[in-house]
Design an enzyme around this catalytic site. Sequence first.
Site, PDB file in Angstrom:
ATOM      1  CB  SER A 111      93.896  52.723  21.856  1.00 34.57           C
ATOM      2  OG  SER A 111      94.050  52.837  23.237  1.00 34.57           O
TER       3      SER A 111
HETATM    4  N1  SAH Z   1      96.251  58.075  24.792  1.00 36.60           N
HETATM    5  C1  SAH Z   1      97.531  57.412  24.766  1.00 36.60           C
HETATM    6  C2  SAH Z   1      97.400  55.996  25.259  1.00 36.60           C
HETATM    7  C3  SAH Z   1      98.508  55.616  26.171  1.00 36.60           C
HETATM    8  S1  SAH Z   1      98.292  54.117  27.046  1.00 36.60           S
HETATM    9  C4  SAH Z   1      98.156  57.512  23.388  1.00 36.60           C
HETATM   10  O1  SAH Z   1      97.531  58.054  22.474  1.00 36.60           O
HETATM   11  O2  SAH Z   1      99.292  57.081  23.238  1.00 36.60           O
HETATM   12  C5  SAH Z   1      97.737  54.692  28.612  1.00 36.60           C
HETATM   13  C6  SAH Z   1      98.676  55.549  29.387  1.00 36.60           C
HETATM   14  O3  SAH Z   1      98.093  55.805  30.658  1.00 36.60           O
HETATM   15  C7  SAH Z   1     100.043  54.936  29.672  1.00 36.60           C
HETATM   16  O4  SAH Z   1     101.031  55.755  29.130  1.00 36.60           O
HETATM   17  C8  SAH Z   1     100.117  54.900  31.197  1.00 36.60           C
HETATM   18  O5  SAH Z   1     101.408  55.172  31.713  1.00 36.60           O
HETATM   19  C9  SAH Z   1      99.138  56.003  31.571  1.00 36.60           C
HETATM   20  N2  SAH Z   1      98.629  55.959  32.948  1.00 36.60           N
HETATM   21  C10 SAH Z   1      98.243  54.892  33.692  1.00 36.60           C
HETATM   22  N3  SAH Z   1      97.845  55.300  34.916  1.00 36.60           N
HETATM   23  C11 SAH Z   1      97.973  56.660  34.940  1.00 36.60           C
HETATM   24  C12 SAH Z   1      97.749  57.672  35.929  1.00 36.60           C
HETATM   25  N4  SAH Z   1      97.296  57.384  37.158  1.00 36.60           N
HETATM   26  N5  SAH Z   1      98.002  58.949  35.594  1.00 36.60           N
HETATM   27  C13 SAH Z   1      98.472  59.293  34.368  1.00 36.60           C
HETATM   28  N6  SAH Z   1      98.725  58.385  33.407  1.00 36.60           N
HETATM   29  C14 SAH Z   1      98.472  57.083  33.685  1.00 36.60           C
END
Ligand code: SAH
Length: 277
Positions: free
Chosen positions: A124
């Site tokens: 993000s």
């Molecule tokens: N906080 C992260 C943002 C990653 S984007 C950063 O700093 O990079 C959101 C992430 O949520 C993705 O990697 C996606 O694979 C994960 N995600 C989606 N559904 C999920 C679930 N049920 N359990 C764990 N991760 C999940």
Amino acid sequence: MTAGDPPRRPGFPLRMPTSASPQNAIKSGASGAYKQGDSALKGTSKEAHRRSSGTTAGLATGLGLDSQAVRARMVQKLAAQGVADSRVLAAMMQVERHRFVDSALVNQAYEDTSLPIGLGQTISKPNVVARMLELLVKGQDGKLGRVLEIGTGCGYQAALLAQLASEVYSIERLRGLHHKARDNLRPLRVGNLHLLFGDGMLGYASGAPYAAIIAAAGGEALPQAWLDQLAVGGRLVAPVHGAGGSQALVVVDKTARGITQTLLEAVHFVPLKSGTS
Ligand code: SAH
């Protein structure tokens, strides 16, 4: 309204699940266990800075040595945009975002933009990360207690959370990103951060109750497990889909009298998906 430490602490080092359920995997002792090193996140000393400039990303762009100045400008912009919490601003100053993006994108690491991190996912933009963290710590004095993050991604927000909380559990459902976060975070030696591979829709019961829960992926509704695992006095911040498919940030406060939900501004996060892959 700090929730404080829960009475029961899980055993360490944690076993990271290879199945869909973190809870099961810990019992079964699945492979892939990972716990970050013992010392707190380092990176401000000149020595640490020299080391960081030796990374591929730093060498490729020259960002390593002067990243502190670039980061300071990012933090100034965040403050000008309304981020006021000194803990959040200090964490954003401390954690080197350029370490978490691919080398081709390092030049954009401190711009207020979301960036691809692989497997169709994104990190993000700093403004959104700071906004969510500020909502999470608002009303709490000092450090948060135990925090659960759903969606580790590249590990950037997890590193920030580790600055703001006494203990952080971060779950990722995509194995490739779970490994990427582990590789990104290893040199930082964040002793209070535990990376888990599993379906974050189930939360992580072994670490509950949590003073705070934060999700970086948005679903149709908040999973009941998150509400159950939130401590009384705790707060949850997550994107959720409203009618018509649009997404908004929601803040949930759990009190002894029940749950209150506040719907905030529109956001655009990747989808929350069940299972692992
Ligand atoms: N906080 C992260 C943002 C990653 S984007 C950063 O700093 O990079 C959101 C992430 O949520 C993705 O990697 C996606 O694979 C994960 N995600 C989606 N559904 C999920 C679930 N049920 N359990 C764990 N991760 C999940």
